[in-house]
Write an enzyme that holds these catalytic residues in place. Structure first.
Site, PDB file in Angstrom:
ATOM      1  N   GLU A 137      46.035  45.937  35.056  1.00 33.68           N
ATOM      2  CA  GLU A 137      45.278  47.112  35.517  1.00 33.68           C
ATOM      3  C   GLU A 137      45.918  48.385  35.000  1.00 33.68           C
ATOM      4  OE1 GLU A 137      44.774  46.950  39.772  1.00 33.68           O
ATOM      5  OE2 GLU A 137      43.038  45.650  39.585  1.00 33.68           O
ATOM      6  N   GLU A 148      40.183  38.831  38.463  1.00 32.37           N
ATOM      7  CA  GLU A 148      40.606  38.798  39.865  1.00 32.37           C
ATOM      8  C   GLU A 148      39.380  38.938  40.738  1.00 32.37           C
ATOM      9  OE1 GLU A 148      43.786  41.422  40.992  1.00 32.37           O
ATOM     10  OE2 GLU A 148      44.829  41.053  39.107  1.00 32.37           O
TER      11      GLU A 148
END
Ligand code: GLA
Length: 575
Positions: free
Chosen positions: A158, A234
């Site tokens: 991320e 995710e």
């Protein structure tokens, strides 16, 4: 040898479209003797792949070290995935977030003068390169084109939520490639235009992280990844808990519907988490977005397989969904058996405040906990004033208990932004018990120092001449030579032995205050009466058939009995 590539619209396994149906399982959060069991249960749910992060901070607790023993044996873990006939995704960071202390970055590294965190800076890059090479030495021979299970390796984590240094991302990808990685590389970002632009890298497949609104998220992802497979790296099917909060749960039916939407869209998925496991020892991280929130010991995550490895309602709901898209094995795992319930009397406690043994050192001003290489420490100085006065700290990270001549005066907590308290008198022994409750794992506060930050003031004057004792929490306190005492204020160490068999236990902590517990020398993690969790998971393989040892380090006060419960109690949920 099989090969795994990225096609125009799909992953290709030996040239044929392949939908990854993966589940996250962090080897470092599960006792190694339980890995095979959890992996088999993933297979039975219909997953074809297991994903894991690699925690740099745990593998390298000190500079130059790379520990791969026991719970850190990544090679063994990946081989067990292969033995189950499954594929693997490896996400080595270097930053991983994951609710792990410091987001997985080693604290010693972040103390380097002038270091650039998560950007292209020579000192940081040198350390990252050495780390990635150590990880990839294990992963390289376990890639699919060399007969192993690994099909994807992730670059950073991320990154678009943190920075936009493309030179850094590019250099990371080159290091990973240079270390012999031949399988496709991926990045992951939350699906916003800003984050996908900043965190993506041309030539590396972009994936997303999200738990709902699959269609809209995939659409955003598609804008940034015009060709190739779509993947939710995710798929958040639950959430983590923090001390003082409620226990997070999500509806099995809603989560299953989201999974269905993803699979129906033809996307690949990694369920985060399939099995969360436990933040053993001092491995849990924290968040601070204005208010400090320390993550609890359990990483149950309300995942399909619970913290103790048993299937939940969500497990069966997901299995049903997956069976509509893929072949699912006919066998299912058995339901959870009840754990043995019993009580054990704890022996006489040993007080830590009065204690003179241990790693004491002298300091003119208070040192940071990092300087002491400790997560808990006692600070002691002599006051020679007289009347009441205000005791003030620059900042408390994360908690300090204050004692005058052995009597408790008060507690200050970072979560409440507390920095000062009134001392009723200022003559005698001042003792501070300072605790680091977990380093921040997300955002700009990663890597910050712990302990008492800034000078300690009495009125307007700095307090000098401190004796400081860092307490080693990797081992149970070694205080058994000291004379046991009647109950005294402040931290106390307690010990008991008990007979058991090698099966899971749940240690109740609801009649205790705040502290740490060890079984046969293994630190189970933090406990705190604030909850939400009020039991600590004891994996069966930690026990021996026969006599076992429990040690508890209690910072406040406890009922002198250890009780084991039939089931975990992770706390109250939203009504
Ligand atoms: C993000 C991170 C993960 C984890 C989850 C929340 O997606 O990438 O490491 O922190 O949030 O559980």
């Amino acid at each position: 040898m099989p090969d795994f590539t990225i096609g125009a619209s799909d992953f290709l396994l030996d040239g044929r479209p392949f939908q990854i149906i993966s589940g996250a399982l962090h080897y470092f959060r599960v006792h190694p003797d339980c890995w095979a069991d959890r992996i088999e249960k993933a297979r039975q749910m219909g997953l074809n792949t297991i994903e894991t992060y690699v925690p740099w901070n745990l593998h390298s607790p000190r500079p130059g070290e790379f520990d791969t023993t026991g719970i850190l044996d990544l090679g063994r873990f990946l081989r067990e995935v292969a033995e189950a006939g499954m594929y693997a995704i490896v996400r080595p960071g270097p930053y991983i977030c994951a609710e792990l202390d410091n987001g997985g970055l080693p604290p010693w590294l972040l103390r380097t003068e002038g270091l650039g965190v998560r950007r292209f800076e020579p000192q940081y890059m040198a350390a990252v390169t050495a780390y990635l090479q150590s990880v990839l030495e294990i992963v390289r021979p376990l890639q699919i084109d060399q007969g192993g299970p690994v099909v994807l390796v992730q670059v950073e984590n991320e990154y678009g939520a943190f920075g936009d240094d493309q030179t850094y991302l590019k250099a990371l990808a080159e290091v990973i490639r240079g270390a012999g990685t031949t399988v496709p590389l991926v990045t992951v970002d939350q699906p916003t235009d800003e984050m996908l632009s900043a965190g993506g890298l041309d030539g590396v497949l972009r994936t997303g992280s999200f738990g709902s609104r699959a269609e809209a998220r995939l659409e955003t992802l598609r804008k940034h990844q015009p060709t190739g497979p779509l993947m939710c790296m995710e798929f958040w099917d639950g959430w983590f808990d923090y001390w003082g909060g409620r226990h997070h749960t999500t509806s099995a039916a809603d989560a299953a519907a989201e999974l269905d939407a993803l699979l129906a869209a033809g996307a690949s998925v990694n369920i985060y988490m399939f099995h969360g496991g436990t933040n053993f020892g001092l491995t849990s991280g924290a968040n601070d977005k204005g208010v400090y929130r320390a993550t609890i010991t359990s990483y149950d995550y309300d995942a399909p397989l619970d913290e103790a490895g048993h299937p939940t309602e969500k497990y069966f709901a997901f299995r049903d969904v997956i069976s509509r898209y893929a072949q699912v094995p006919s066998s299912v795992p058995a339901a959870a058996p009840a754990a043995p319930e019993f009580n054990v009397a704890l022996g006489e406690p040993v007080g830590l405040l009065g204690c003179s043994s241990g790693r004491w050192s002298d300091h003119r001003s208070v040192p940071a906990l990092d300087e002491l290489d400790a997560r808990l420490a006692i600070f002691r100085t002599e006051l020679r004033h007289g009347g009441p006065a205000l005791l003030t700290f620059g900042e408390v990270r994360d908690r300090v208990q204050v004692f005058l001549d052995g009597a408790p005066v008060g507690i200050l907590e970072r979560e409440r932004h507390e920095r000062s308290l009134m001392l009723p008198h200022t003559r005698g022994r001042l003792e501070l018990v300072v605790e680091d409750m977990g380093r921040v794992n997300y955002g700009p506060r990663i890597g910050e120092e712990k302990g008492l930050i800034g000078p300690v003031l009495l009125g307007a004057d700095e307090l000098h001449d401190w004796s400081v004792c860092g307490i080693d929490l990797d081992q149970p306190p070694r205080l058994w030579q000291s004379t046991p005492s009647a109950v005294v204020p402040g931290p106390t160490a307690w010990r008991a032995t008990f007979e058991a068999e090698r099966s899971d236990l749940f240690l109740r902590t609801d009649a205790w205050g705040k502290g740490y517990a060890w079984i046969n020398g293994f630190n189970l993690g933090r406990y705190w009466r604030r909850g939400p969790q009020q039991t600590l998971y004891v994996p069966g393989p930690l026990l021996v058939d026969g006599t076992n040892e429990l040690v508890v380090l209690e910072l406040e006060t406890l009922s002198p009995t250890a009780s084991f419960a039939a089931e975990p109690w992770l706390g109250y949920t939203d009504l």
